[in-house]
Motif scaffolding. Structure first.
Motif, PDB file in Angstrom:
ATOM      1  N   GLY A 283       0.936  -1.131  -0.096  1.00  0.00           N
ATOM      2  CA  GLY A 283       0.180  -0.051  -0.205  1.00  0.00           C
ATOM      3  C   GLY A 283       0.673   1.384  -0.053  1.00  0.00           C
ATOM      4  O   GLY A 283       0.322   2.200   0.452  1.00  0.00           O
ATOM      5  N   MET A 284       2.137   1.197  -0.459  1.00  0.00           N
ATOM      6  CA  MET A 284       2.787   2.398  -0.526  1.00  0.00           C
ATOM      7  C   MET A 284       3.502   2.568  -1.970  1.00  0.00           C
ATOM      8  O   MET A 284       4.187   1.483  -2.596  1.00  0.00           O
ATOM      9  CB  MET A 284       3.930   2.320   0.465  1.00  0.00           C
ATOM     10  CG  MET A 284       3.574   2.188   2.010  1.00  0.00           C
ATOM     11  SD  MET A 284       5.070   2.094   3.073  1.00  0.00           S
ATOM     12  CE  MET A 284       5.699   0.319   2.836  1.00  0.00           C
ATOM     13  N   PRO A 285       2.935   3.688  -2.599  1.00  0.00           N
ATOM     14  CA  PRO A 285       2.194   4.691  -2.115  1.00  0.00           C
ATOM     15  C   PRO A 285       0.702   4.404  -2.100  1.00  0.00           C
ATOM     16  O   PRO A 285       0.359   3.429  -2.828  1.00  0.00           O
ATOM     17  CB  PRO A 285       2.582   5.768  -3.077  1.00  0.00           C
ATOM     18  CG  PRO A 285       2.854   5.108  -4.287  1.00  0.00           C
ATOM     19  CD  PRO A 285       3.496   3.841  -3.915  1.00  0.00           C
ATOM     20  N   ASP A 286      -0.129   5.155  -1.278  1.00  0.00           N
ATOM     21  CA  ASP A 286      -1.405   4.812  -1.177  1.00  0.00           C
ATOM     22  C   ASP A 286      -2.251   5.521  -2.346  1.00  0.00           C
ATOM     23  O   ASP A 286      -3.168   6.257  -1.949  1.00  0.00           O
ATOM     24  CB  ASP A 286      -1.828   5.028   0.305  1.00  0.00           C
ATOM     25  CG  ASP A 286      -3.144   4.591   0.642  1.00  0.00           C
ATOM     26  OD1 ASP A 286      -3.806   3.729  -0.369  1.00  0.00           O
ATOM     27  OD2 ASP A 286      -3.836   5.140   1.492  1.00  0.00           O
TER      28      ASP A 286
ATOM     29  N   THR B 141      -4.913   5.173  -5.565  1.00  0.00           N
ATOM     30  CA  THR B 141      -5.928   4.356  -6.544  1.00  0.00           C
ATOM     31  C   THR B 141      -6.057   4.918  -7.958  1.00  0.00           C
ATOM     32  O   THR B 141      -5.501   6.046  -8.238  1.00  0.00           O
ATOM     33  CB  THR B 141      -7.223   4.349  -5.836  1.00  0.00           C
ATOM     34  OG1 THR B 141      -7.658   5.557  -5.545  1.00  0.00           O
ATOM     35  CG2 THR B 141      -7.003   3.578  -4.535  1.00  0.00           C
ATOM     36  N   GLY B 142      -6.879   4.470  -8.753  1.00  0.00           N
ATOM     37  CA  GLY B 142      -7.154   4.919 -10.084  1.00  0.00           C
ATOM     38  C   GLY B 142      -6.005   4.815 -10.933  1.00  0.00           C
ATOM     39  O   GLY B 142      -5.194   4.312 -10.914  1.00  0.00           O
ATOM     40  N   PHE B 143      -6.073   6.086 -11.775  1.00  0.00           N
ATOM     41  CA  PHE B 143      -5.086   6.440 -12.770  1.00  0.00           C
ATOM     42  C   PHE B 143      -3.562   6.424 -12.316  1.00  0.00           C
ATOM     43  O   PHE B 143      -2.596   5.914 -12.802  1.00  0.00           O
ATOM     44  CB  PHE B 143      -5.392   7.516 -13.626  1.00  0.00           C
ATOM     45  CG  PHE B 143      -4.345   7.725 -14.547  1.00  0.00           C
ATOM     46  CD1 PHE B 143      -4.604   6.975 -15.929  1.00  0.00           C
ATOM     47  CD2 PHE B 143      -3.494   8.863 -14.760  1.00  0.00           C
ATOM     48  CE1 PHE B 143      -3.498   7.071 -16.874  1.00  0.00           C
ATOM     49  CE2 PHE B 143      -2.597   8.963 -15.693  1.00  0.00           C
ATOM     50  CZ  PHE B 143      -2.613   8.201 -16.986  1.00  0.00           C
ATOM     51  N   THR B 144      -3.355   7.119 -11.159  1.00  0.00           N
ATOM     52  CA  THR B 144      -2.031   7.317 -10.796  1.00  0.00           C
ATOM     53  C   THR B 144      -1.524   5.852 -10.264  1.00  0.00           C
ATOM     54  O   THR B 144      -0.422   5.802 -10.435  1.00  0.00           O
ATOM     55  CB  THR B 144      -2.112   8.130  -9.434  1.00  0.00           C
ATOM     56  OG1 THR B 144      -2.707   9.506  -9.861  1.00  0.00           O
ATOM     57  CG2 THR B 144      -0.669   8.401  -8.625  1.00  0.00           C
ATOM     58  N   ALA B 145      -2.401   5.105  -9.519  1.00  0.00           N
ATOM     59  CA  ALA B 145      -1.770   3.885  -9.091  1.00  0.00           C
ATOM     60  C   ALA B 145      -1.726   3.045 -10.316  1.00  0.00           C
ATOM     61  O   ALA B 145      -0.635   2.197 -10.394  1.00  0.00           O
ATOM     62  CB  ALA B 145      -2.842   3.131  -8.338  1.00  0.00           C
TER      63      ALA B 145
ATOM     64  N   LEU C 276      -3.888  -9.103  -9.894  1.00  0.00           N
ATOM     65  CA  LEU C 276      -5.145  -8.984  -9.544  1.00  0.00           C
ATOM     66  C   LEU C 276      -5.174  -8.110  -8.498  1.00  0.00           C
ATOM     67  O   LEU C 276      -6.280  -7.365  -8.531  1.00  0.00           O
ATOM     68  CB  LEU C 276      -5.403 -10.473  -8.787  1.00  0.00           C
ATOM     69  CG  LEU C 276      -5.512 -11.854  -9.709  1.00  0.00           C
ATOM     70  CD1 LEU C 276      -5.545 -13.189  -8.993  1.00  0.00           C
ATOM     71  CD2 LEU C 276      -6.829 -11.763 -10.641  1.00  0.00           C
ATOM     72  N   TYR C 277      -4.246  -7.880  -7.567  1.00  0.00           N
ATOM     73  CA  TYR C 277      -4.379  -6.670  -6.705  1.00  0.00           C
ATOM     74  C   TYR C 277      -4.336  -5.639  -7.450  1.00  0.00           C
ATOM     75  O   TYR C 277      -5.146  -4.473  -6.964  1.00  0.00           O
ATOM     76  CB  TYR C 277      -2.970  -6.814  -5.892  1.00  0.00           C
ATOM     77  CG  TYR C 277      -2.858  -5.708  -4.831  1.00  0.00           C
ATOM     78  CD1 TYR C 277      -3.515  -5.956  -3.711  1.00  0.00           C
ATOM     79  CD2 TYR C 277      -1.957  -4.742  -4.834  1.00  0.00           C
ATOM     80  CE1 TYR C 277      -3.490  -5.136  -2.521  1.00  0.00           C
ATOM     81  CE2 TYR C 277      -1.940  -3.548  -3.784  1.00  0.00           C
ATOM     82  CZ  TYR C 277      -2.744  -3.858  -2.943  1.00  0.00           C
ATOM     83  OH  TYR C 277      -2.691  -2.825  -2.043  1.00  0.00           O
TER      84      TYR C 277
ATOM     85  N   VAL D 172      -6.679  -0.272  -9.118  1.00  0.00           N
ATOM     86  CA  VAL D 172      -6.934   0.671 -10.135  1.00  0.00           C
ATOM     87  C   VAL D 172      -8.501   0.877 -10.616  1.00  0.00           C
ATOM     88  O   VAL D 172      -8.821   1.857 -10.692  1.00  0.00           O
ATOM     89  CB  VAL D 172      -5.938   0.309 -11.408  1.00  0.00           C
ATOM     90  CG1 VAL D 172      -6.190   0.936 -12.618  1.00  0.00           C
ATOM     91  CG2 VAL D 172      -4.569   0.188 -11.186  1.00  0.00           C
ATOM     92  N   PHE D 173      -9.048  -0.220 -10.756  1.00  0.00           N
ATOM     93  CA  PHE D 173     -10.566  -0.317 -10.948  1.00  0.00           C
ATOM     94  C   PHE D 173     -11.598  -0.082  -9.948  1.00  0.00           C
ATOM     95  O   PHE D 173     -12.474   0.310 -10.118  1.00  0.00           O
ATOM     96  CB  PHE D 173     -10.619  -1.169 -12.246  1.00  0.00           C
ATOM     97  CG  PHE D 173      -9.764  -1.295 -13.291  1.00  0.00           C
ATOM     98  CD1 PHE D 173      -9.974  -0.447 -14.467  1.00  0.00           C
ATOM     99  CD2 PHE D 173      -8.754  -2.171 -13.420  1.00  0.00           C
ATOM    100  CE1 PHE D 173      -9.246  -0.348 -15.497  1.00  0.00           C
ATOM    101  CE2 PHE D 173      -8.027  -2.165 -14.453  1.00  0.00           C
ATOM    102  CZ  PHE D 173      -8.083  -1.334 -15.540  1.00  0.00           C
ATOM    103  N   LEU D 174     -11.239  -0.612  -8.931  1.00  0.00           N
ATOM    104  CA  LEU D 174     -12.317  -0.820  -7.952  1.00  0.00           C
ATOM    105  C   LEU D 174     -12.137   0.268  -6.649  1.00  0.00           C
ATOM    106  O   LEU D 174     -12.743   0.050  -5.740  1.00  0.00           O
ATOM    107  CB  LEU D 174     -12.298  -2.338  -7.537  1.00  0.00           C
ATOM    108  CG  LEU D 174     -12.676  -3.283  -8.698  1.00  0.00           C
ATOM    109  CD1 LEU D 174     -12.577  -4.693  -8.116  1.00  0.00           C
ATOM    110  CD2 LEU D 174     -14.043  -2.961  -9.350  1.00  0.00           C
ATOM    111  N   ASP D 175     -11.059   0.916  -6.687  1.00  0.00           N
ATOM    112  CA  ASP D 175     -10.720   1.829  -5.747  1.00  0.00           C
ATOM    113  C   ASP D 175     -10.852   1.058  -4.360  1.00  0.00           C
ATOM    114  O   ASP D 175     -10.939   1.408  -3.378  1.00  0.00           O
ATOM    115  CB  ASP D 175     -11.659   2.991  -5.629  1.00  0.00           C
ATOM    116  CG  ASP D 175     -11.428   3.964  -4.734  1.00  0.00           C
ATOM    117  OD1 ASP D 175      -9.875   4.204  -4.563  1.00  0.00           O
ATOM    118  OD2 ASP D 175     -12.156   4.817  -4.339  1.00  0.00           O
ATOM    119  N   THR D 176     -10.065   0.015  -4.293  1.00  0.00           N
ATOM    120  CA  THR D 176      -9.946  -0.835  -2.818  1.00  0.00           C
ATOM    121  C   THR D 176      -8.690  -1.443  -3.008  1.00  0.00           C
ATOM    122  O   THR D 176      -7.843  -1.885  -3.835  1.00  0.00           O
ATOM    123  CB  THR D 176     -11.336  -1.718  -2.980  1.00  0.00           C
ATOM    124  OG1 THR D 176     -11.276  -2.546  -1.725  1.00  0.00           O
ATOM    125  CG2 THR D 176     -11.211  -2.858  -3.925  1.00  0.00           C
TER     126      THR D 176
END
Length: 291
Positions: free
Chosen positions: A27-30, A32-36, A92-93, A98-102
């Protein structure tokens, strides 16, 4: 050991890639989405690109898939299996991030563990080679893991973690050189033990085994001048550890400065990894009076 560019590229960039995947799994960096997505893309480009480059050193690259079948006895095969497992789990992670914001934490932890296990598998390919005393030592897997973790933290933007790790990496690389320089002598391998003629007295080479270069001389009998080694070691440590540390800690944070520091770190890693192979001191060199 001939320092082939493909192997140097493979060990450096796949290490950074899997190191970055380990941090992403934690989880580093924390993000989600496009940045992840960008971080995962960088990690996969480094890791997969490095793995693909390793096949260029094979005599028959089309047979690379057969390496996966020897996992019971071969660290090369184990590394391949671990890399596929790590990339699959982290894939999978990444879908969740990226897509489910989780963040599926257990999956991330498993992916991080598999990523570091892959780096360990890479290091064991060399650690298991008893005929290269410099490599056949506990410092080799520790060094590979330090390279991966420090590089991964750097690319992940974890400055507070990367900065002390850079210093630890530089210091441990020096320790590895100090220990490694003594390993061949400590192994008691000599021309007498190599030929089995020691019981007859002192053995010396009458003439070279071959009149021209062959595969063994190209791949296993690589000698670097001591003067060049000293220069490369100093330059490598400066680029790998000290200069990036200064750029991360002293000036105010700026993305351009961090990017320059990263480029220096990678350049230093390439230099020191070249030395890792060039200084291998394979015992077969005894037959060519090169040890």
């Amino acid at each position: 050991m001939h320092p082939a560019p493909s192997i140097i590229f493979f060990t450096v960039f796949s290490g950074i890639g899997f190191g970055l995947l380990a941090f992403l799994g934690l989880g580093m960096p924390d993000y989600t989405g496009f940045t992840a997505f960008i971080f995962f893309l960088i990690a996969y480009v480094f890791a997969v690109g490095g793995l693909i480059s390793s096949t260029f050193h094979l005599g028959n690259p089309q047979r690379a898939l057969k390496a996966f079948t020897q996992w019971k006895t071969s660290w090369l095969s184990r590394e391949g299996c671990l890399s596929v497992a790590a990339l699959s789990v982290m894939g999978l992670y990444a879908i969740g991030v990226v897509f489910l914001d989780t963040h599926w934490k257990l999956l991330g932890l498993l992916g991080a563990a598999l990523s570091l296990a892959t780096v360990f598998g890479t290091s064991m390919i060399y650690t298991q080679i008893k005929t290269v005393p410099r490599w056949s030592h506990w410092t080799t897997p520790v060094l590979f893991l330090l390279y991966a973790i420090a590089g991964g933290a750097f690319v992940a933007g974890q400055t507070s973690i990367a900065a002390p790790l850079l210093l630890a990496l530089g210091a441990f690389q020096c320790v590895t050189w100090f220990i490694g320089d003594k390993q061949f002598a400590a192994s008691d391998s000599t021309i007498e033990t190599a030929t089995g003629l020691g019981h007859m007295g002192k053995v010396r080479m009458f003439e070279a085994p071959h009149s021209s270069k062959n595969y063994l001389m190209e791949e296993m009998v690589y000698v670097v001048g001591r003067k060049h080694v000293r220069t490369l070691r100093i330059t490598g440590i400066l680029c790998l550890s000290l200069l990036p540390y200064v750029l991360l800690v002293v000036p105010p944070f700026h993305h351009l400065i961090s990017f320059v520091a990263l480029l220096l770190h990678i350049a230093g890693a390439l230099m020191t990894r070249w030395l890792f192979f060039a200084e291998a001191e394979h015992t077969v060199g005894l037959y060519y009076d090169q040890r």
